[in-house]
Enzyme design. Sequence first.
Site, short mmCIF file in Angstrom:
data_model
loop_
_atom_site.label_atom_id
_atom_site.label_comp_id
_atom_site.label_asym_id
_atom_site.label_seq_id
_atom_site.Cartn_x
_atom_site.Cartn_y
_atom_site.Cartn_z
N HIS A 288 32.45 63.70 58.20
CA HIS A 288 33.18 62.66 58.92
C HIS A 288 34.28 63.31 59.77
O HIS A 288 34.73 64.42 59.48
CB HIS A 288 33.82 61.67 57.94
N SER B 120 31.90 53.87 58.65
CA SER B 120 32.97 54.79 58.27
C SER B 120 33.53 55.60 59.43
O SER B 120 34.68 56.05 59.36
CB SER B 120 32.47 55.74 57.19
#
Length: 270
Positions: free
Chosen positions: A252, A45
């Site tokens: 993230h 990711s």
Amino acid sequence: MRYTRATARTSSLFCALALAFTLTGAPAADATAVAPGGYVALGDSYSSGVGAGGYDGASGDCLRSTVAYPRLWASAHSPSSFDFTACSGARTDDVVAGQLGPLGPGTGLVSITVGGNDAGFADVMTTCVLQPESSCLARLDEADAYIGSTLPGRLDEVYAAIAARAPAAHVVVLGYPRLYRLGGDCASELSETERTAINKAADRLNGVTAERAAGHGFTFGDVTTAFTGHEICSGNEWLHSVDWLDAGQSYHPTARGQSGGYLPVLTSAV
């Protein structure tokens, strides 16, 4: 609204977090420095661009962002071809089984982030957010043991497979940023002790990754310096903290983290 650990410990939220956190020196070179052939972007990711927004609907659950660093690099350097197979949640075996198809003898550049999911990043962060400090530290110890004993072999399998399929490629293995600025001023659900331990785990993961990359003749791109001053609790974050409304992007890089953190490191490593 400030969430406490007590309010966070609900079964529905635990399930949502457990699923959503899955990871889901040279001067800059221009395009002529790339070996003849195309660019293939592999990984998890952090490479697909979770947290950056602007997802390509055709990528489905892989959540490939139009502003992820691989797309930004390809746009700036116009390789002869560009294949973006990185996928949210990918582990080393997922890369080997499902992402290497575009590689070939003419591939000029490969980039990859992988290893965080193998080490249990999703479960580590879920444990640390929802359970007591002692449980967080114990889970980090388990992850550290895995990083030291099992992960090197998993990385070797990926790197060997890349080299076999694309023997002429310049391979850049990118690491992970430290998540927290220690001593920072922010409302966090984690203690300073937990933040310190999480940062140390990132350093340990990067160290093992860099060692195995070097063992295969690959270049390691360390992003920790690029993200320094932009960690969670820095006041100028390029990383999402826990997001109770959109848990999938928690921990993230933001779009700025992709363009200001990862992209320059890849560019300087090519």
